[in-house]
Design an enzyme around this catalytic site. Structure first.
Site, short mmCIF file in Angstrom:
data_model
loop_
_atom_site.label_atom_id
_atom_site.label_comp_id
_atom_site.label_asym_id
_atom_site.label_seq_id
_atom_site.Cartn_x
_atom_site.Cartn_y
_atom_site.Cartn_z
N LYS A 212 0.82 -1.22 0.00
CA LYS A 212 0.00 0.00 0.00
C LYS A 212 0.85 1.27 0.00
O LYS A 212 2.01 1.27 0.39
CB LYS A 212 -1.01 -0.03 1.16
CG LYS A 212 -2.15 -0.99 0.81
CD LYS A 212 -3.31 -0.96 1.75
CE LYS A 212 -4.38 -1.94 1.22
NZ LYS A 212 -5.45 -2.20 2.16
N ARG A 248 -3.49 -10.22 4.60
CA ARG A 248 -3.92 -10.27 3.19
C ARG A 248 -2.79 -9.71 2.36
O ARG A 248 -2.45 -8.53 2.49
CB ARG A 248 -5.19 -9.44 3.04
CG ARG A 248 -5.74 -9.35 1.64
CD ARG A 248 -6.96 -8.42 1.62
NE ARG A 248 -7.53 -8.32 0.28
CZ ARG A 248 -7.08 -7.50 -0.67
NH1 ARG A 248 -6.06 -6.71 -0.43
NH2 ARG A 248 -7.65 -7.47 -1.84
N1 HH2 Z 1 -7.44 -3.84 0.66
C1 HH2 Z 1 -7.73 -3.82 -0.66
C2 HH2 Z 1 -8.83 -4.53 -1.15
N2 HH2 Z 1 -9.59 -5.28 -0.33
N3 HH2 Z 1 -10.06 -6.12 1.82
C3 HH2 Z 1 -9.78 -6.16 3.13
N4 HH2 Z 1 -10.52 -6.92 3.96
N5 HH2 Z 1 -8.73 -5.45 3.67
C4 HH2 Z 1 -7.93 -4.67 2.90
O1 HH2 Z 1 -7.01 -4.03 3.46
C5 HH2 Z 1 -8.20 -4.58 1.50
C6 HH2 Z 1 -9.29 -5.34 0.99
C7 HH2 Z 1 -6.87 -3.04 -1.61
O2 HH2 Z 1 -5.82 -3.83 -2.11
P1 HH2 Z 1 -5.79 -4.60 -3.55
O3 HH2 Z 1 -6.79 -5.68 -3.63
O4 HH2 Z 1 -4.41 -5.02 -3.81
O5 HH2 Z 1 -6.12 -3.48 -4.60
P2 HH2 Z 1 -7.44 -3.04 -5.30
O6 HH2 Z 1 -8.46 -2.69 -4.29
O7 HH2 Z 1 -6.98 -1.85 -6.09
O8 HH2 Z 1 -7.92 -4.18 -6.13
#
Ligand code: HH2
Length: 272
Positions: A212, A248
């Site tokens: 992040k 995660r």
């Molecule tokens: N962060 C993201 C997405 N979903 N779900 C939970 N429970 N906790 C988190 O911190 C979280 C999440 C963002 O990360 P990422 O999936 O890599 O990116 P994007 O939302 O751009 O797909």
């Protein structure tokens, strides 16, 4: 490699995710990626068809379902690994659970639509309740808190009560402070340093901070998301120390190894 904390591997089927957008949009590539994360030691996979990065545009429900359900069914056909669906939309959660997911990972803590808590109860799935201030498109516009750790904990326990009142079993709930969701870099660091009020609520806690943007405020050279592995591992280790139950992450192999070495050092200390 033993460790107490579980590792959730991220499989994004989106064109615009902040760290891997577009890389796995093709279903075959996404399935290969899921297979790799399983081989690397993931305990569960989190499949997402809509980016929640700051400024992300919402995705149409039918499009999101078309992105995630074939992948979930394909994973299910060849592995028993637990799969969560990262969505705020009840219709997407319903389709994903029907396709074989068993956990609803909701960044709006079942708050996106009034029908969400009852649907989660009806489906009998696990539920990740995450804290977010605002909505992804605008959430990073000057977020303010008094005591961020206490406010996030109070929100999460309130959402857990809503879920339980709708019939979701207590043991199916996980809480997540929502690192990066409506928080400054300082808020994220304070939350990571003070996970205890959230852990003390007695639910398993999930921490998602992999790659992040706030890592860049500590290491300005980490402009590319791929350059944030060291920071992501440091956070996973800190989360494990603070009593989190799940991290995660994008980089499963490296995280599994770091957590296993941390656990081995801790065990050696216990036996000397
Ligand atoms: N962060 C993201 C997405 N979903 N779900 C939970 N429970 N906790 C988190 O911190 C979280 C999440 C963002 O990360 P990422 O999936 O890599 O990116 P994007 O939302 O751009 O797909």
């Amino acid at each position: 490699m033993s460790r107490k904390i579980q590792v959730m591997g991220i499989v994004n089927v989106t064109p615009d995710s902040f760290s891997d957008g577009g890389r796995y949009l093709d279903e075959g590539a996404a399935l290969d990626h899921a297979r790799r994360l399983i081989a690397e030691g993931a305990d569960m996979l989190d499949v997402g068809g809509e980016s929640t990065r700051p400024g992300a545009e919402p995705v149409d429900e039918a499009e999101e379902i078309a992105r995630v359900t074939p992948l979930i069914a394909a994973i299910r056909a060849e592995s028993d690994i637990a799969v969560s669906i990262d969505t705020m939309k009840p219709a997407v959660a319903r389709a994903a659970i029907a396709a074989g997911a068993t956990i609803w990972n909701d960044v709006t803590a079942l708050g996106w639509s009034p029908e969400a808590p009852a649907l989660a109860a009806e489906m009998g799935c696990g539920v990740v309740l995450m804290h977010m201030r605002g909505v992804p498109r605008t959430m990073q516009a000057a977020p303010r808190y008094g005591d961020v750790a206490a406010e996030v904990a109070a929100f999460l326990v309130a959402r857990a009560e809503v879920a339980m009142a709708a019939g979701v079993a207590r043991e199916r709930l996980w809480l997540d402070p929502g690192i990066g969701f409506g928080k400054t870099a300082a808020h994220n660091l304070i939350l990571l340093a003070h996970l205890d009020p959230i852990v003390a609520l007695g639910f398993p806690v999930l921490v998602g901070a992999s790659r992040k943007g706030f890592i860049r405020t500590i290491d300005p050279s980490a402009e590319r998301t791929d350059d944030r592995l060291g920071g992501s591992l440091a956070i996973a280790l800190a989360a494990a120390t603070a009593g989190a139950a799940i991290v995660r992450v994008h980089d499963v192999r490296e995280t599994v190894q770091a957590l296993a070495v941390q656990a081995a050092i801790s065990d050696a200390g216990d036996h000397d």
